[in-house]
Design a protein around this motif. Structure first.
Motif, PDB file in Angstrom:
ATOM      1  N   GLU A 278      81.585  54.345  45.774  1.00  0.00           N
ATOM      2  CA  GLU A 278      80.237  54.756  45.401  1.00  0.00           C
ATOM      3  C   GLU A 278      80.121  54.655  43.891  1.00  0.00           C
ATOM      4  O   GLU A 278      80.792  55.384  43.144  1.00  0.00           O
ATOM      5  CB  GLU A 278      79.953  56.189  45.851  1.00  0.00           C
ATOM      6  N   LEU A 279      79.274  53.750  43.424  1.00  0.00           N
ATOM      7  CA  LEU A 279      79.114  53.521  42.001  1.00  0.00           C
ATOM      8  C   LEU A 279      77.852  54.231  41.524  1.00  0.00           C
ATOM      9  O   LEU A 279      76.753  53.944  42.014  1.00  0.00           O
ATOM     10  CB  LEU A 279      79.001  52.022  41.707  1.00  0.00           C
ATOM     11  N   PRO A 280      77.977  55.187  40.611  1.00  0.00           N
ATOM     12  CA  PRO A 280      76.804  55.935  40.143  1.00  0.00           C
ATOM     13  C   PRO A 280      75.875  55.051  39.312  1.00  0.00           C
ATOM     14  O   PRO A 280      76.308  54.132  38.616  1.00  0.00           O
ATOM     15  CB  PRO A 280      77.417  57.047  39.280  1.00  0.00           C
ATOM     16  N   LEU A 281      74.566  55.313  39.405  1.00  0.00           N
ATOM     17  CA  LEU A 281      73.589  54.602  38.600  1.00  0.00           C
ATOM     18  C   LEU A 281      73.655  55.091  37.161  1.00  0.00           C
ATOM     19  O   LEU A 281      73.918  56.261  36.889  1.00  0.00           O
ATOM     20  CB  LEU A 281      72.187  54.835  39.159  1.00  0.00           C
ATOM     21  N   ARG A 282      73.409  54.191  36.222  1.00  0.00           N
ATOM     22  CA  ARG A 282      73.474  54.553  34.807  1.00  0.00           C
ATOM     23  C   ARG A 282      72.140  54.219  34.144  1.00  0.00           C
ATOM     24  O   ARG A 282      71.507  53.206  34.449  1.00  0.00           O
ATOM     25  CB  ARG A 282      74.594  53.776  34.106  1.00  0.00           C
ATOM     26  N   GLU A 283      71.750  55.092  33.238  1.00  0.00           N
ATOM     27  CA  GLU A 283      70.492  54.873  32.514  1.00  0.00           C
ATOM     28  C   GLU A 283      70.643  53.708  31.539  1.00  0.00           C
ATOM     29  O   GLU A 283      71.741  53.368  31.105  1.00  0.00           O
ATOM     30  CB  GLU A 283      70.092  56.127  31.743  1.00  0.00           C
ATOM     31  N   SER A 284      69.512  53.108  31.234  1.00  0.00           N
ATOM     32  CA  SER A 284      69.475  52.070  30.204  1.00  0.00           C
ATOM     33  C   SER A 284      68.252  52.312  29.336  1.00  0.00           C
ATOM     34  O   SER A 284      67.457  53.229  29.606  1.00  0.00           O
ATOM     35  CB  SER A 284      69.407  50.680  30.851  1.00  0.00           C
ATOM     36  N   ALA A 285      68.103  51.495  28.305  1.00  0.00           N
ATOM     37  CA  ALA A 285      66.956  51.666  27.408  1.00  0.00           C
ATOM     38  C   ALA A 285      65.638  51.400  28.138  1.00  0.00           C
ATOM     39  O   ALA A 285      64.601  51.961  27.786  1.00  0.00           O
ATOM     40  CB  ALA A 285      67.089  50.730  26.206  1.00  0.00           C
ATOM     41  N   GLU A 286      65.689  50.542  29.183  1.00  0.00           N
ATOM     42  CA  GLU A 286      64.471  50.188  29.894  1.00  0.00           C
ATOM     43  C   GLU A 286      64.173  51.116  31.066  1.00  0.00           C
ATOM     44  O   GLU A 286      63.012  51.332  31.407  1.00  0.00           O
ATOM     45  CB  GLU A 286      64.553  48.741  30.406  1.00  0.00           C
ATOM     46  N   PHE A 287      65.215  51.655  31.702  1.00  0.00           N
ATOM     47  CA  PHE A 287      65.024  52.435  32.929  1.00  0.00           C
ATOM     48  C   PHE A 287      65.785  53.763  32.843  1.00  0.00           C
ATOM     49  O   PHE A 287      66.945  53.803  32.421  1.00  0.00           O
ATOM     50  CB  PHE A 287      65.519  51.660  34.155  1.00  0.00           C
ATOM     51  N   SER A 288      65.103  54.838  33.278  1.00  0.00           N
ATOM     52  CA  SER A 288      65.762  56.149  33.394  1.00  0.00           C
ATOM     53  C   SER A 288      66.390  56.257  34.778  1.00  0.00           C
ATOM     54  O   SER A 288      66.158  55.421  35.668  1.00  0.00           O
ATOM     55  CB  SER A 288      64.734  57.265  33.197  1.00  0.00           C
ATOM     56  N   LEU A 289      67.178  57.323  35.003  1.00  0.00           N
ATOM     57  CA  LEU A 289      67.784  57.533  36.321  1.00  0.00           C
ATOM     58  C   LEU A 289      66.716  57.723  37.396  1.00  0.00           C
ATOM     59  O   LEU A 289      66.864  57.269  38.541  1.00  0.00           O
ATOM     60  CB  LEU A 289      68.709  58.757  36.284  1.00  0.00           C
ATOM     61  N   LYS A 290      65.625  58.379  37.014  1.00  0.00           N
ATOM     62  CA  LYS A 290      64.541  58.586  37.980  1.00  0.00           C
ATOM     63  C   LYS A 290      63.934  57.252  38.407  1.00  0.00           C
ATOM     64  O   LYS A 290      63.680  57.018  39.595  1.00  0.00           O
ATOM     65  CB  LYS A 290      63.461  59.462  37.340  1.00  0.00           C
ATOM     66  N   ASP A 291      63.736  56.343  37.417  1.00  0.00           N
ATOM     67  CA  ASP A 291      63.209  55.015  37.748  1.00  0.00           C
ATOM     68  C   ASP A 291      64.156  54.270  38.668  1.00  0.00           C
ATOM     69  O   ASP A 291      63.729  53.617  39.635  1.00  0.00           O
ATOM     70  CB  ASP A 291      62.983  54.207  36.465  1.00  0.00           C
ATOM     71  N   LEU A 292      65.443  54.352  38.377  1.00  0.00           N
ATOM     72  CA  LEU A 292      66.424  53.635  39.191  1.00  0.00           C
ATOM     73  C   LEU A 292      66.489  54.206  40.596  1.00  0.00           C
ATOM     74  O   LEU A 292      66.643  53.461  41.581  1.00  0.00           O
ATOM     75  CB  LEU A 292      67.806  53.694  38.529  1.00  0.00           C
ATOM     76  N   ASP A 293      66.368  55.537  40.723  1.00  0.00           N
ATOM     77  CA  ASP A 293      66.370  56.164  42.060  1.00  0.00           C
ATOM     78  C   ASP A 293      65.169  55.696  42.876  1.00  0.00           C
ATOM     79  O   ASP A 293      65.290  55.425  44.077  1.00  0.00           O
ATOM     80  CB  ASP A 293      66.340  57.691  41.922  1.00  0.00           C
ATOM     81  N   GLU A 294      64.009  55.600  42.204  1.00  0.00           N
ATOM     82  CA  GLU A 294      62.809  55.152  42.918  1.00  0.00           C
ATOM     83  C   GLU A 294      62.955  53.703  43.391  1.00  0.00           C
ATOM     84  O   GLU A 294      62.557  53.348  44.494  1.00  0.00           O
ATOM     85  CB  GLU A 294      61.590  55.288  42.013  1.00  0.00           C
ATOM     86  N   SER A 297      65.468  53.458  46.322  1.00  0.00           N
ATOM     87  CA  SER A 297      65.003  54.062  47.574  1.00  0.00           C
ATOM     88  C   SER A 297      63.767  53.363  48.146  1.00  0.00           C
ATOM     89  O   SER A 297      63.247  53.778  49.176  1.00  0.00           O
ATOM     90  CB  SER A 297      64.687  55.544  47.344  1.00  0.00           C
ATOM     91  N   ARG A 298      63.295  52.322  47.465  1.00  0.00           N
ATOM     92  CA  ARG A 298      62.102  51.627  47.936  1.00  0.00           C
ATOM     93  C   ARG A 298      62.386  50.937  49.268  1.00  0.00           C
ATOM     94  O   ARG A 298      63.455  50.351  49.469  1.00  0.00           O
ATOM     95  CB  ARG A 298      61.649  50.592  46.906  1.00  0.00           C
ATOM     96  N   ASP A 299      61.430  50.973  50.147  1.00  0.00           N
ATOM     97  CA  ASP A 299      61.573  50.335  51.453  1.00  0.00           C
ATOM     98  C   ASP A 299      61.669  48.811  51.274  1.00  0.00           C
ATOM     99  O   ASP A 299      60.942  48.226  50.489  1.00  0.00           O
ATOM    100  CB  ASP A 299      60.366  50.673  52.338  1.00  0.00           C
ATOM    101  N   GLU A 300      62.595  48.210  52.026  1.00  0.00           N
ATOM    102  CA  GLU A 300      62.812  46.773  51.880  1.00  0.00           C
ATOM    103  C   GLU A 300      61.583  45.954  52.255  1.00  0.00           C
ATOM    104  O   GLU A 300      61.439  44.806  51.827  1.00  0.00           O
ATOM    105  CB  GLU A 300      64.000  46.323  52.736  1.00  0.00           C
TER     106      GLU A 300
END
Length: 554
Positions: A278-294, A297-300
């Motif tokens: 399980e690789l944890p998501l990491r924040e970047s300058a462009e995306f926060s953790l909340k953005d990455l979670d959204e 979790s988006r439906d395919e």
């Protein structure tokens, strides 16, 4: 020199054609390096746009007509509009074009902006016999430059007769003499024997192994010279496949095969690792953790389909590789390349030329109507437009001996115009008749002094070129009892089919059911002899006689 932001020097727009290499573009950059009192701006059709940028010049790219595959007139409008935008935006004072065929769009630009000067950098050393209509448009240019050539004494091209209208300058080189290395240093850096002769070859993009290309033919010819060292420069716009002499499609197919196994292994390993770790998501300058979670979790169903995401990769692979496979099939059936396959009638290996392909149908009508074989033929024509192996225009005069006396027939093949279509006209002292596979062209003209016939009163007429013409309408012939003639009705039904369908039906029916051919092999042979003699007469430049035994199948 490249311009600065505060530069107030007049702006010159340099325009180059695409060509097969970078010669046009390099010549323009050589001018720009030395035109220090002007600001250079480039517009090029060449793929070597990065070369201009590396020199620090502002440059824009315009896709050529061959790349865009748009109609000629539409592309010239596109060029005109693009150049007008550049002229207005940068206050361009002069346009310098380097290429063998100046584009009409540039003429429109200087017509709409008369303060802009148009200069043609017209190289010398044209191939003997080659010309183009732009050479007659010298008055459209403010100046025509002719760069000098080291082999100028051997120039036999058409521009040698036009030098009075051009300003001849010395050879144009990109580097100044002080920037060039000496002969010994150059040979050492290239690994050449200092005591053996050497030839440097640069003929645009291409590969040295393809003997059907200009580069391949030159290298092949030089290879026969004893003790000669041959150096071939690599064009900046040539692909690796071209340089290696490997078809691009073959290289792609081989790459797909070789790359499949590591790609498959990487996919399986990633799939296994994704389930195991399980690789944890990491924040970047462009995306926060909340953005990455959204996003995760988006439906395919909201994502593009898998096939669509692969399309930008698969489409070029399929098209290029498919074209390679098609070329392999073409070679299997005797054609050297796709150009020969698509234009087979222009090659002596596959055809008797347009006169045989097109003229055989109508010259056969001459023989049929006159009930005679031709006695002689003379012809004029040439390869004036398409520059292929066979003549693209021919004018032939046949002579016949008939029971009624001598008859001459004129036939021409033109491949640069659709005017007139196809038809045959027979002219005599009582009248003239025009017939054609195109049922709309049947007409009969009576000479003024000719006796009027009873049927003329019941015939429909129309005015053609100021003369009364009787229309020859299929299916209008009447039987003695006044009803429509059955044979005429049959011909009317057949005339509604596409022009060549009747030939095909007759041929296939002869094979399937044994029904007689409309044109038996013996007649077809006579027609072939009549037609192919035209090529011989044109090549000989004189009138040729037919021998009676030529029309007999040996």
């Amino acid at each position: 020199a490249p311009a600065s932001a505060a530069d107030d020097r007049p702006r010159v727009l340099y325009v180059s054609s695409n060509g097969a290499g970078v010669g046009h573009l390099m010549r323009l950059m050589s001018m720009a390096r030395r035109a220090e009192r002007t600001q250079p701006l480039f517009l090029t059709l060449s793929q070597a746009i990065t070369v201009v940028r590396e020199q620090g010049y502002p440059v824009e790219y315009l896709a050529s007509r061959q790349v865009t595959d748009v109609p000629v007139t539409a592309w010239h409008r596109l060029l005109r509009d693009r150049v007008l935008d550049l002229v207005d935006a940068h206050d361009v004072r002069a346009i310098v074009f380097d290429g063998t065929w100046p584009y009409r769009g540039l003429f429109h630009v200087v017509h709409e902006r008369p303060h802009v000067h148009l200069v043609w950098s017209r190289r010398a050393m044209w191939r003997e016999g080659v010309t183009n209509p732009m050479l007659d448009e010298a008055d459209r240019f403010s100046l025509i430059l002719e760069p000098g050539e080291a082999a100028a004494d051997l120039d036999v091209g058409v521009t040698t007769r036009l030098r009075d209208g051009a300003r001849r300058v010395g050879p144009i080189t990109f580097l100044d003499t002080a920037e060039q290395v000496d002969r010994a240093t150059a040979r050492a850096e290239m690994g050449l024997d200092p005591d053996r002769p050497a030839a440097l070859v640069q003929l645009g993009a291409g590969n040295i192994n393809d003997t059907s290309s200009l580069l391949g033919m030159v290298v092949d010819a030089l290879s026969e010279a004893p003790d000669l060292q041959i150096c071939v420069t690599r064009s900046v716009i040539a692909s690796e496949a071209e340089q290696l002499g490997v078809d691009l499609g073959v290289m792609i197919l081989a790459g797909c095969v070789v790359g499949f196994f590591p790609a498959a292994f990487g996919f399986l390993y990633a799939h296994w690792a994704s389930r195991r770790w399980e690789l944890p998501l990491r924040e970047s300058a462009e995306f926060s953790l909340k953005d990455l979670d959204e996003l995760s979790s988006r439906d395919e169903s909201q994502l593009p389909p898998f096939w669509l995401s692969l399309l930008p990769i698969l489409l070029p692979v399929v098209l290029i590789a498919g074209f390679t496979i098609l070329k392999m099939l073409v070679k299997q059936y005797g054609y050297d390349n796709m150009h020969q396959y698509r234009n087979w009638r222009w090659y002596k290996k596959y055809s008797g030329g347009p006169i045989a392909d097109l003229g055989s149908h109508q010259i056969d009508v001459f023989n049929w109507i006159l009930k005679a074989r031709p006695k002689s033929v003379m012809a004029s024509g040439g390869t004036d437009y398409y520059k292929c192996e066979w003549y693209d225009n021919i004018m032939a005069i046949y002579e016949y001996e008939t029971a009624a006396g001598p008859v001459r027939g004129f036939y021409q093949v033109l491949n640069t115009t659709s005017h007139g279509g196809f038809y045959e006209t027979f002219m005599g002292d009582q009248g003239s008749i025009t017939i054609s596979e195109d049922a709309r062209k049947g007409q009969f003209f009576r000479e003024v002094h000719a006796k009027r016939r009873e049927w003329e009163a019941e015939s429909e007429t129309k005015e053609v070129e100021g003369r009364e013409a009787f229309e020859l309408k299929i299916g209008e012939t009447l039987a003695p009892d006044g009803t429509k003639d059955p044979e005429g009705q049959r011909l009317l039904a057949e005339s509604r089919k596409p022009v060549h369908q009747l030939h095909l039906e007759n041929f296939f029916n002869a094979i399937r059911t044994g029904s007689p051919l409309s044109c038996p092999p013996e007649i077809g042979y006579e027609t072939a002899v009549s037609v192919l003699k035209v090529n011989e007469a044109l090549a000989a430049g004189r009138r040729l006689e037919f021998a009676p035994n030529e029309f007999v199948v040996a």
